[in-house]
Scaffold this active site. Structure first.
Site, PDB file in Angstrom:
ATOM      1  CE  LYS A   7      -1.244   2.536   3.452  1.00 30.34           C
ATOM      2  NZ  LYS A   7      -1.100   3.758   2.870  1.00 30.34           N
ATOM      3  CD  GLU A   9      14.938   0.537   7.034  1.00 27.85           C
ATOM      4  OE1 GLU A   9      15.361   1.513   7.794  1.00 27.85           O
ATOM      5  OE2 GLU A   9      15.179  -0.508   6.881  1.00 27.85           O
ATOM      6  CB  CYS A  12      14.581   8.768   5.761  1.00 27.02           C
ATOM      7  SG  CYS A  12      15.376   7.773   4.690  1.00 27.02           S
TER       8      CYS A  12
HETATM    9  P1  NAD Z   1       3.657   8.342   7.800  1.00 26.95           P
HETATM   10  O1  NAD Z   1       4.008   7.550   9.327  1.00 26.95           O
HETATM   11  O2  NAD Z   1       2.740   9.475   7.885  1.00 26.95           O
HETATM   12  O3  NAD Z   1       3.257   7.443   6.674  1.00 26.95           O
HETATM   13  C1  NAD Z   1       3.561   6.359   6.264  1.00 26.95           C
HETATM   14  C2  NAD Z   1       2.624   5.471   5.508  1.00 26.95           C
HETATM   15  O4  NAD Z   1       1.877   4.564   6.806  1.00 26.95           O
HETATM   16  C3  NAD Z   1       1.699   5.777   4.760  1.00 26.95           C
HETATM   17  O5  NAD Z   1       1.574   5.051   3.702  1.00 26.95           O
HETATM   18  C4  NAD Z   1       0.550   6.039   5.404  1.00 26.95           C
HETATM   19  O6  NAD Z   1      -0.688   5.896   5.063  1.00 26.95           O
HETATM   20  C5  NAD Z   1       0.470   4.828   6.504  1.00 26.95           C
HETATM   21  N1  NAD Z   1       0.019   4.717   7.718  1.00 26.95           N
HETATM   22  C6  NAD Z   1      -0.486   6.039   8.278  1.00 26.95           C
HETATM   23  N2  NAD Z   1      -1.005   5.568   9.499  1.00 26.95           N
HETATM   24  C7  NAD Z   1      -1.010   4.241   9.566  1.00 26.95           C
HETATM   25  C8  NAD Z   1      -1.168   3.130  10.746  1.00 26.95           C
HETATM   26  N3  NAD Z   1      -1.872   3.411  11.952  1.00 26.95           N
HETATM   27  N4  NAD Z   1      -1.258   2.019  10.437  1.00 26.95           N
HETATM   28  C9  NAD Z   1      -0.448   1.662   9.165  1.00 26.95           C
HETATM   29  N5  NAD Z   1      -0.230   2.437   8.192  1.00 26.95           N
HETATM   30  C10 NAD Z   1      -0.380   3.647   8.481  1.00 26.95           C
HETATM   31  O7  NAD Z   1       4.925   8.713   7.058  1.00 26.95           O
HETATM   32  P2  NAD Z   1       4.924   9.776   5.849  1.00 26.95           P
HETATM   33  O8  NAD Z   1       4.595  11.168   6.537  1.00 26.95           O
HETATM   34  O9  NAD Z   1       4.272   9.239   4.825  1.00 26.95           O
HETATM   35  O10 NAD Z   1       6.693   9.798   5.669  1.00 26.95           O
HETATM   36  C11 NAD Z   1       7.435  10.472   6.292  1.00 26.95           C
HETATM   37  C12 NAD Z   1       8.548   9.886   7.354  1.00 26.95           C
HETATM   38  O11 NAD Z   1       8.702   8.682   6.673  1.00 26.95           O
HETATM   39  C13 NAD Z   1       9.462  10.799   7.718  1.00 26.95           C
HETATM   40  O12 NAD Z   1       9.669  10.579   9.048  1.00 26.95           O
HETATM   41  C14 NAD Z   1      10.832  10.080   7.236  1.00 26.95           C
HETATM   42  O13 NAD Z   1      11.968  10.159   7.903  1.00 26.95           O
HETATM   43  C15 NAD Z   1      10.393   8.739   7.292  1.00 26.95           C
HETATM   44  N6  NAD Z   1      11.144   7.799   6.349  1.00 26.95           N
HETATM   45  C16 NAD Z   1      12.014   6.923   6.621  1.00 26.95           C
HETATM   46  C17 NAD Z   1      12.721   6.232   5.776  1.00 26.95           C
HETATM   47  C18 NAD Z   1      13.725   5.268   6.159  1.00 26.95           C
HETATM   48  O14 NAD Z   1      14.058   4.323   5.293  1.00 26.95           O
HETATM   49  N7  NAD Z   1      13.976   5.160   7.476  1.00 26.95           N
HETATM   50  C19 NAD Z   1      12.589   6.608   4.400  1.00 26.95           C
HETATM   51  C20 NAD Z   1      11.786   7.483   3.971  1.00 26.95           C
HETATM   52  C21 NAD Z   1      10.914   8.150   4.823  1.00 26.95           C
END
Ligand code: NAD
Length: 470
Positions: free
Chosen positions: A167, A240, A274
């Site tokens: 997803k 991650e 990230c």
């Molecule tokens: P987010 O946590 O808001 O969302 C990530 C995903 O989770 C989306 O697909 C979202 O729809 C889904 N989601 C939301 N609530 C959920 C729940 N309760 N259960 C399951 N899935 C749920 O993150 P974002 O704003 O989309 O991304 C930005 C963040 O991601 C930043 O903190 C960034 O640092 C991190 N990031 C980490 C890495 C890494 O490899 N460590 C890489 C890229 C981004």
């Protein structure tokens, strides 16, 4: 307007409802994606479950199908690049580049094996250790690098013999959905299902009884919620999560040489990476020079719609993210920080923010302590290198970091002291398929990439062979 379909059991599937996807450069809808219903999610999970046994049992089919998928992905990249830009904001060259390079993950994992090992031979028995696919995987990706981060999950999972329901983020679902259709020409039915939807779809994936593992990339708060929900059913997780990466500039660094790579380590993808540099520690003696050099570079950055030629930095992907960055910059300013360049949102309907360099700021201010995930970089003066290392490590983030110096031995000595998963010395490119990528502390659990990332999609399996069998 781009209308998209999900891929369930190899078929193109629409939804009873759709949701809009916004072009962040204009703030207007550019497409729509299906909202996956609970019944459709059941179909996707069921099809992944049915595909599991034949897929897991035939390594040669997996290898061929994955190489073919990589080739199809490369061919589709020029056409999908503009779609990626319109939903995510990146300059189109970077978008096409991400699609092209992501295909390398399929090729790498297609040929990577985890052979069984004989770990002990007794006079009367032999002990072998091998690995079995973990089962159906539910994968969830964020909006900042939707294709690359999807491929970091798809490629090792499929190589291990697992199957998947993935997803993408509802802010950037369209390119991933389009790839589902591209891949269906190469992959057997049900091996890779791609669904889309607003929440609670992510929660439904995690709590669904079928998957045995959750592969998640996203924010720390959501990652923690995923870990709790997965624990209810003792599902395996790879998380991650966010970072607040420190760049430590040593006193022998050549400012003229480092300013360009240091700038891009923080501002590529408008800071929405990230492992972007999110705070810079620089010796007091070099502070003024570095601040001015970064500010000059920020002012000359070409910001615009990613489909325009020569654009270096696009908009933030969501208006929430733009508002978050603005809030942190305002907070720093109110606390007495100097805005050496930028500092404002750019007028218009798009989610643009000026590349911003912030001086006269210390730990304890939100833009230093929190993940900004946007184009605003604090530069902090330090007295001695022990202090810089202590401040870099004084956080629950532990994703990556960097050291900048003209002396490799000195840089290495600092690098090993950083409590993170990855340290870059004088630059740093995209993580490679061969090396593990993951954070410590709150930045993650488990790793992606390399044989270690492949192992995360397997369970260990021991076979003991008695003398009677020989
Ligand atoms: P987010 O946590 O808001 O969302 C990530 C995903 O989770 C989306 O697909 C979202 O729809 C889904 N989601 C939301 N609530 C959920 C729940 N309760 N259960 C399951 N899935 C749920 O993150 P974002 O704003 O989309 O991304 C930005 C963040 O991601 C930043 O903190 C960034 O640092 C991190 N990031 C980490 C890495 C890494 O490899 N460590 C890489 C890229 C981004």
């Amino acid at each position: 307007m781009t209308e998209s379909v999900m891929t369930i059991n190899g078929e193109a599937v629409t939804g009873d409802r759709t949701f809009e996807v916004i072009d962040p450069a204009t703030g207007t809808p550019m497409g729509a994606a299906p909202q996956c219903s609970p019944a459709q999610l059941d179909l996707a999970m069921g099809s992944a479950q049915r595909a599991l046994r034949p897929w897991a049992s035939d390594h040669e089919t997996r290898r061929k199908a994955m190489h073919e998928a990589a080739e199809l992905m490369r061919r589709a990249a020029p056409e999908l690049g503009p779609l990626f830009t319109q939903e995510q904001g990146s300059p189109v060259q970077a978008a096409v580049g991400q699609l092209m390079i992501s295909a390398d993950w399929l090729d790498y994992f297609a040929d990577l094996e985890l052979p069984a090992k004989t770990v002990r031979t007794y006079p009367d028995r032999t002990i072998e250790v091998s690995r079995r696919p973990v089962g159906v995987v539910a994968a969830i990706t964020p909006w900042n690098a939707p294709v690359l981060l999807a491929m970091w999950k798809i490629a090792p999972a499929l190589a291990a013999g697992a199957t998947m329901v993935l997803k993408p983020s509802p802010y950037t679902p369209l390119t991933t959905l389009a790839l589902g259709q591209v891949f269906s020409a190469a992959l057997p039915l049900g091996v890779l299902n791609i669904v889309s939807g607003l929440e609670p779809l992510g929660q439904q994936l995690v709590s669904h009884p079928t998957p045995r593992k959750i592969a998640f990339t996203g924010s720390i708060p959501t990652g923690k919620a995923v870990a709790v929900a997965a624990a209810e059913d003792l599902k395996r997780v790879t998380l991650e999560l966010g970072g607040n990466d420190a760049a430590i500039v040593l006193d022998d660094a050549d400012i003229d040489r480092i300013v360009e790579p240091l700038f891009f380590s923080a501002f590529a993808n408008s800071g929405q990476i990230c492992e972007a540099t999110k705070r810079v520690y620089v010796p007091e003696r070099l502070y003024g020079r570095l601040l001015d050099a970064l500010a000059d570079r920020a002012r000359s950055a070409r910001v615009g719609h990613g489909l325009e030629p020569d654009v270096e930095l696009g908009p933030l992907t969501t208006h929430f993210q733009r508002d978050h960055v603005e809030d942190l910059v305002q907070d720093a300013k109110a606390g007495g920080a100097t805005i050496a360049a930028g500092g404002h949102r750019i007028a218009g309907d798009g989610y643009f923010f000026e590349p911003t360099i912030i001086g006269d700021v210390e730990d304890g201010v939100r833009i230093v302590d929190e993940e900004q995930f946007g184009p605003a970089l604090p530069v902090i003066a330090y007295k001695d290198v022990d202090e810089a290392v202590r401040r870099a490590n004084a956080t629950m983030y532990g994703l990556a970091g960097s050291v900048w110096s003209s002396d490799l031995d000195r840089a290495r000595a600092v690098a090993v002291r950083l409590e993170v998963g990855r340290v870059k010395i004088n630059g740093g490119g995209l993580p490679s398929p061969e090396a593990p990528f993951g954070g410590v502390k709150w930045s993650g659990v488990g790793v992606e990439n390399g044989p270690w990332g492949l192992e995360e999609y397997t369970d260990l399996h021991v076979t003991e062979i008695g003398a009677g069998a020989q």
